[in-house]
Design a protein around this motif. Structure first.
Motif, PDB file in Angstrom:
ATOM      1  N   GLU A  99       0.824  -1.214   0.000  1.00 53.73           N
ATOM      2  CA  GLU A  99       0.000   0.000   0.000  1.00 53.73           C
ATOM      3  C   GLU A  99       0.852   1.255   0.000  1.00 53.73           C
ATOM      4  O   GLU A  99       0.611   2.189  -0.768  1.00 53.73           O
ATOM      5  N   PHE A 100       1.870   1.280   0.866  1.00 48.34           N
ATOM      6  CA  PHE A 100       2.679   2.494   0.987  1.00 48.34           C
ATOM      7  C   PHE A 100       3.779   2.580  -0.068  1.00 48.34           C
ATOM      8  O   PHE A 100       4.233   3.687  -0.387  1.00 48.34           O
ATOM      9  N   SER A 101       4.183   1.439  -0.635  1.00 52.89           N
ATOM     10  CA  SER A 101       5.126   1.477  -1.765  1.00 52.89           C
ATOM     11  C   SER A 101       4.473   2.195  -2.942  1.00 52.89           C
ATOM     12  O   SER A 101       5.137   2.907  -3.699  1.00 52.89           O
ATOM     13  N   ALA A 102       3.159   1.994  -3.086  1.00 48.96           N
ATOM     14  CA  ALA A 102       2.412   2.653  -4.168  1.00 48.96           C
ATOM     15  C   ALA A 102       2.276   4.151  -3.905  1.00 48.96           C
ATOM     16  O   ALA A 102       1.949   4.919  -4.815  1.00 48.96           O
ATOM     17  N   LYS A 103       2.535   4.577  -2.647  1.00 43.88           N
ATOM     18  CA  LYS A 103       2.396   5.998  -2.294  1.00 43.88           C
ATOM     19  C   LYS A 103       3.729   6.737  -2.278  1.00 43.88           C
ATOM     20  O   LYS A 103       3.772   7.913  -1.899  1.00 43.88           O
ATOM     21  N   ILE A 104       4.814   6.051  -2.653  1.00 44.27           N
ATOM     22  CA  ILE A 104       6.106   6.742  -2.742  1.00 44.27           C
ATOM     23  C   ILE A 104       5.971   7.888  -3.751  1.00 44.27           C
ATOM     24  O   ILE A 104       5.516   7.701  -4.873  1.00 44.27           O
ATOM     25  N   GLY A 105       6.355   9.088  -3.328  1.00 45.09           N
ATOM     26  CA  GLY A 105       6.201  10.252  -4.199  1.00 45.09           C
ATOM     27  C   GLY A 105       4.900  10.994  -3.961  1.00 45.09           C
ATOM     28  O   GLY A 105       4.624  11.990  -4.625  1.00 45.09           O
ATOM     29  N   ASP A 106       4.096  10.531  -3.001  1.00 44.43           N
ATOM     30  CA  ASP A 106       2.840  11.199  -2.649  1.00 44.43           C
ATOM     31  C   ASP A 106       2.941  11.787  -1.246  1.00 44.43           C
ATOM     32  O   ASP A 106       3.872  11.499  -0.496  1.00 44.43           O
ATOM     33  N   ILE A 107       1.942  12.586  -0.898  1.00 38.42           N
ATOM     34  CA  ILE A 107       1.858  13.150   0.452  1.00 38.42           C
ATOM     35  C   ILE A 107       0.855  12.331   1.267  1.00 38.42           C
ATOM     36  O   ILE A 107      -0.213  11.975   0.776  1.00 38.42           O
ATOM     37  N   VAL A 108       1.244  12.006   2.494  1.00 38.76           N
ATOM     38  CA  VAL A 108       0.341  11.300   3.403  1.00 38.76           C
ATOM     39  C   VAL A 108       0.132  12.149   4.658  1.00 38.76           C
ATOM     40  O   VAL A 108       0.958  12.999   4.989  1.00 38.76           O
ATOM     41  N   SER A 109      -0.990  11.896   5.333  1.00 35.58           N
ATOM     42  CA  SER A 109      -1.305  12.619   6.567  1.00 35.58           C
ATOM     43  C   SER A 109      -1.283  11.668   7.747  1.00 35.58           C
ATOM     44  O   SER A 109      -1.557  10.473   7.602  1.00 35.58           O
ATOM     45  N   GLY A 110      -0.970  12.197   8.902  1.00 36.78           N
ATOM     46  CA  GLY A 110      -0.975  11.400  10.115  1.00 36.78           C
ATOM     47  C   GLY A 110      -0.898  12.307  11.327  1.00 36.78           C
ATOM     48  O   GLY A 110      -1.035  13.529  11.214  1.00 36.78           O
ATOM     49  N   THR A 111      -0.679  11.701  12.485  1.00 39.60           N
ATOM     50  CA  THR A 111      -0.526  12.477  13.709  1.00 39.60           C
ATOM     51  C   THR A 111       0.781  12.082  14.396  1.00 39.60           C
ATOM     52  O   THR A 111       1.235  10.939  14.271  1.00 39.60           O
ATOM     53  N   VAL A 112       1.356  13.029  15.095  1.00 38.55           N
ATOM     54  CA  VAL A 112       2.613  12.767  15.807  1.00 38.55           C
ATOM     55  C   VAL A 112       2.310  11.804  16.954  1.00 38.55           C
ATOM     56  O   VAL A 112       1.529  12.115  17.857  1.00 38.55           O
ATOM     57  N   TYR A 113       2.935  10.628  16.902  1.00 40.59           N
ATOM     58  CA  TYR A 113       2.686   9.589  17.902  1.00 40.59           C
ATOM     59  C   TYR A 113       3.696   9.686  19.054  1.00 40.59           C
ATOM     60  O   TYR A 113       3.329   9.716  20.211  1.00 40.59           O
ATOM     61  N   ARG A 114       4.980   9.756  18.687  1.00 34.71           N
ATOM     62  CA  ARG A 114       6.012   9.900  19.726  1.00 34.71           C
ATOM     63  C   ARG A 114       7.309  10.412  19.091  1.00 34.71           C
ATOM     64  O   ARG A 114       7.434  10.461  17.871  1.00 34.71           O
ATOM     65  N   PHE A 115       8.258  10.767  19.960  1.00 29.52           N
ATOM     66  CA  PHE A 115       9.558  11.260  19.527  1.00 29.52           C
ATOM     67  C   PHE A 115      10.630  10.242  19.908  1.00 29.52           C
ATOM     68  O   PHE A 115      10.580   9.665  20.991  1.00 29.52           O
ATOM     69  N   ASP A 116      11.575  10.018  18.991  1.00 26.85           N
ATOM     70  CA  ASP A 116      12.607   9.010  19.227  1.00 26.85           C
ATOM     71  C   ASP A 116      13.966   9.535  18.757  1.00 26.85           C
ATOM     72  O   ASP A 116      14.272   9.514  17.563  1.00 26.85           O
ATOM     73  N   LYS A 117      14.763  10.046  19.716  1.00 31.07           N
ATOM     74  CA  LYS A 117      16.113  10.556  19.414  1.00 31.07           C
ATOM     75  C   LYS A 117      16.114  11.587  18.287  1.00 31.07           C
ATOM     76  O   LYS A 117      16.927  11.535  17.374  1.00 31.07           O
ATOM     77  N   GLY A 118      15.180  12.501  18.336  1.00 27.05           N
ATOM     78  CA  GLY A 118      15.100  13.552  17.313  1.00 27.05           C
ATOM     79  C   GLY A 118      14.215  13.191  16.140  1.00 27.05           C
ATOM     80  O   GLY A 118      13.752  14.064  15.402  1.00 27.05           O
ATOM     81  N   ASN A 119      13.981  11.896  15.923  1.00 16.91           N
ATOM     82  CA  ASN A 119      13.069  11.457  14.863  1.00 16.91           C
ATOM     83  C   ASN A 119      11.633  11.527  15.368  1.00 16.91           C
ATOM     84  O   ASN A 119      11.375  11.399  16.565  1.00 16.91           O
ATOM     85  N   ILE A 120      10.702  11.715  14.446  1.00 15.63           N
ATOM     86  CA  ILE A 120       9.284  11.755  14.805  1.00 15.63           C
ATOM     87  C   ILE A 120       8.602  10.513  14.251  1.00 15.63           C
ATOM     88  O   ILE A 120       8.701  10.214  13.054  1.00 15.63           O
ATOM     89  N   VAL A 121       7.921   9.780  15.143  1.00 14.51           N
ATOM     90  CA  VAL A 121       7.138   8.610  14.721  1.00 14.51           C
ATOM     91  C   VAL A 121       5.715   9.103  14.464  1.00 14.51           C
ATOM     92  O   VAL A 121       5.079   9.679  15.347  1.00 14.51           O
TER      93      VAL A 121
END
Length: 389
Positions: A99-121
């Motif tokens: 599903e998400f391989s087909a979305k490479i090059g597209d914009i997706v929406s979500g919510t910030v779940y947690r922070f991990d060493k500067g990265n955002i999950v």
């Protein structure tokens, strides 16, 4: 148990989006091991288990002979629970990956779940988790837990724990996709994005062109009272955006790319794809931009190396070049060879004297013997100059 098993698989297919056929095959595969244990068989290769897709009846075969003396319902109950969960998880991972391989090059929406060493999950609507690495975050981004976030799908990797979905908010293509979403003319193909360059958090330059003469490409991107571009700027937390009219006339295109600076003259070197851009004295800092940002983005946008100069600088450089050349007269070295030496960076007698034969032979038209003579001539000339002093 047979009909109950099919009902469970149907429920999983509806709720999880995992193919019923994939699940049935997983159960068949899992039950082969269970049947082997039940009958004490040594070899799995001659055992086969089938589940009827209509009524759920389970049959087992060994060497194509049906096995009758085994309670398949009991075996299915014992083994399916243990193994099917694993198979479902694997199948779900494949579904998410596809599903998400087909979305490479597209914009997706979500919510910030947690922070991990500067990265955002990022929780992608409950379907999967995406990673927004620190390097892919704009310096202007400042998200909080639970906040909505939009990002560009950069890459999807297959990992043991499941698909790793890499997101980006720094990619220039993120901005390009935002324009596609905000500007119907781009989405419909009437207006085309020809090129884009970006320094995330600072400025983006986007070159657009209209296939329809009646449609103003820049006006379409800006929108009524700037409404369309304002929405994009808001999404980018205030990043500046220059919308440039693309032209197949290089001089026109380069002039537009350096906006808002005014250009006096452009000299093109088509072979090297370099352009010397001459500007008035009061436009030099504007053309170059803060820390060279304007000219750097314009170079990326046009694909040409841009050298910004004022007329005064050019005159001064010519005078310095004349002086340097006058001081570099060498016995037995012609004008063309001298020009080649200067162009290659050997613009003083000291540099020529200290050069190696290998370095000089890299210059077109200079062989090993010639290089040796040039170095000796430079040494002799410097020696004469020192004696005269």
């Amino acid at each position: 148990m047979s009909s109950e098993l099919l009902a469970i698989l149907d429920h999983i297919e509806r709720e999880r989006g995992v193919s019923r056929e994939v699940l049935i095959q997983a159960v068949e595969s899992a039950m082969v091991s269970a049947v082997k244990k039940a009958i004490g068989a040594k070899n799995l290769e001659n055992i086969r288990v089938t589940i009827d897709r209509t009524d759920g009846k389970i049959k087992a075969f060994m060497d194509d002979q049906e096995i009758k003396a085994v309670d398949f319902g009991r075996i299915a109950a014992q083994t399916a629970k243990q193994v099917i969960i694993q198979k479902i998880r694997e199948a779900e991972k494949d579904v998410i990956f596809n599903e998400f391989s087909a979305k490479i090059g597209d914009i997706v929406s979500g919510t910030v779940y947690r922070f991990d060493k500067g990265n955002i999950v990022v929780d992608l609507l409950g379907k999967a988790e995406g990673i927004l690495p620190k390097r892919e975050q704009s310096p202007r981004d400042d998200f909080r837990q639970g906040q909505r976030v939009r990002a560009y799908v950069l890459e999807v990797k297959k990992e043991t724990k499941g698909p790793q979905i890499i997101l980006s908010r720094t990619s220039p293509f993120f901005v390009k996709k935002l324009f596609e979403l905000e500007v119907p003319e781009i989405f419909e193909g009437i207006v085309e994005v020809k090129s884009i360059s970006r320094e995330a958090g600072e400025r983006t330059k986007i070159a657009v062109w209209s296939k329809d003469e009646k449609v103003d490409c820049v006006g379409a991107c800006v929108g009524m009272r700037g409404s369309r571009v304002k929405d994009i700027v808001t999404e980018l937390q205030g990043e500046k955006i220059d919308i440039i009219r693309w032209s197949d006339d290089l001089r026109e295109y380069i002039t537009a790319s350096l906006s808002p600076a005014k250009i006096t003259e452009i000299r093109l070197d088509k072979k090297e794809e370099k352009a010397q851009v001459i500007v008035p004295d009061d436009q030099l800092s504007l053309a170059i931009g803060k820390h060279g940002q304007n000219v750097r983005l314009a170079s990326k946008l046009t694909g040409w190396e841009l050298d910004i100069r004022t007329r005064q600088e050019i005159v001064q450089e010519k005078e310095e070049a004349k002086k340097a050349r006058a001081q570099m007269t060498l016995d037995g070295v012609g004008e063309k060879v001298l020009d080649s030496l200067i162009e290659a960076g050997f613009d003083s007698l000291e540099k020529i004297k200290d050069a190696s034969i290998d370095q000089l032979t890299q210059i077109k038209g200079i062989g090993a013997k010639k290089a040796e003579k040039i170095i000796e001539a430079a040494k002799e000339r410097l020696s004469q100059d020192n004696e005269s002093v």
